[in-house]
Design an enzyme around this catalytic site. Structure first.
Site, PDB file in Angstrom:
ATOM      1  N   HIS A 156      45.244  41.197  63.906  1.00 42.99           N
ATOM      2  CA  HIS A 156      44.969  41.890  62.643  1.00 42.99           C
ATOM      3  C   HIS A 156      45.210  43.400  62.703  1.00 42.99           C
ATOM      4  CE1 HIS A 156      43.305  42.492  58.697  1.00 42.99           C
ATOM      5  NE2 HIS A 156      42.445  43.375  59.165  1.00 42.99           N
ATOM      6  N   ASP A 206      46.344  36.182  62.771  1.00 47.91           N
ATOM      7  CA  ASP A 206      45.383  37.156  62.245  1.00 47.91           C
ATOM      8  C   ASP A 206      44.040  36.454  62.123  1.00 47.91           C
ATOM      9  OD1 ASP A 206      43.833  38.873  60.652  1.00 47.91           O
ATOM     10  OD2 ASP A 206      45.572  39.587  59.527  1.00 47.91           O
ATOM     11  N   SER A 255      44.721  46.520  56.221  1.00 46.80           N
ATOM     12  CA  SER A 255      43.694  45.582  55.785  1.00 46.80           C
ATOM     13  C   SER A 255      43.109  45.991  54.425  1.00 46.80           C
ATOM     14  CB  SER A 255      42.610  45.483  56.864  1.00 46.80           C
ATOM     15  OG  SER A 255      41.733  44.406  56.593  1.00 46.80           O
TER      16      SER A 255
END
Length: 250
Positions: free
Chosen positions: A214, A183, A84
């Site tokens: 995610h 996600d 991320s």
């Protein structure tokens, strides 16, 4: 255990509001493959969301870069990796330093929340919003993220993304991007689109994750991430590495 040169290092970062718990299994898998792995805890993380609210994106990047510089003194080549926001840090590092490879999971480079356009003002009126953590399909997993997201930190996140996107043409190291089919944090494909349009290298590989959300490093496709990232780093750091542009499925 597969044997690789002990001089191949990997600097690996967790994501925004998250903790080392999200990337520890990934780090352990890479170590089992023979890599030297460092996982810095970013400033404002692993404490309280109030602490995170006081931090700047420069502090997050500096911590990641410092870990890289220390690792580079011990290893002949170093790969950058991240989940991320950690993916953004890895890409920024690759734009500014001679990393050997970049591998990222659900990288974030654009804030999909429409409120981000007013985050600079919003942070003075609203301290925090509901959490974004633990977007994991697999039951029983916990990335140990904060239960609130500080708006001031979210504004810093936006600034980091803006800076990193501008630097993407300077990223020339081989790049592997893992992307989940679903996600709920990086909800659009705009972040991946920014990479596709602006990446300055010739070796870009996408791997689709069909059964994860995610935090895919703790999800159903985790083992595929661990195996494929290790193979990718090993391949592109070998003398016979060749550029390619592919899309695969886990």
């Amino acid at each position: 255990m597969n044997s690789v040169s002990a001089t191949v290092g990997v600097v690996l970062s967790h994501g925004f509001t998250g903790s080392l718990a999200a990337v520890t299994p990934w780090a352990e898998a890479l170590r089992a493959e023979g890599f030297r792995v460092v996982t810095p805890l970013l400033p404002g993380h692993g404490t309280t969301w109030g602490d995170l609210a006081k931090r700047t994106w420069h502090e997050w990047y500096d911590a990641y870069e410092s870990a890289y510089l220390e690792l580079a003194e011990e290893c002949s080549v170093v790969a950058a990796a991240g989940l991320s926001m950690g993916g953004a840090l890895a890409l920024r590092l690759a734009a500014l330093h001679p990393v050997a490879a970049v591998t990222v999971v659900n990288p974030a480079l654009v804030v999909d929340d429409p409120r981000s356009h007013v985050s600079g003002v919003m942070r003075y009126a609203l301290r925090s919003v509901p959490a974004i953590g633990n977007d994991i399909k697999r039951p029983g997993q916990d990335e140990q993220a904060y239960d609130r997201t500080p708006v001031a930190a979210a504004h810093q996140l936006k600034l980091l993304f803006r800076d990193t996107v501008a630097l993407l043409p300077r990223v020339t190291a081989p790049l592997q991007v893992f992307r989940s089919a679903v996600d709920h944090v990086v909800t659009s494909e705009r972040s991946v689109g920014a990479i596709t349009r602006r990446y300055g290298g010739s070796d870009l590989r996408f791997v689709r994750l069909p059964d994860s959300y995610h935090v895919a490093t703790l999800d159903n496709d985790a083992e595929s991430i661990f195996t494929r990232s290790a193979a990718f780093i090993r391949e592109v750091t070998s003398p016979a590495a060749k550029p390619e542009h592919t899309e695969e499925h886990a």
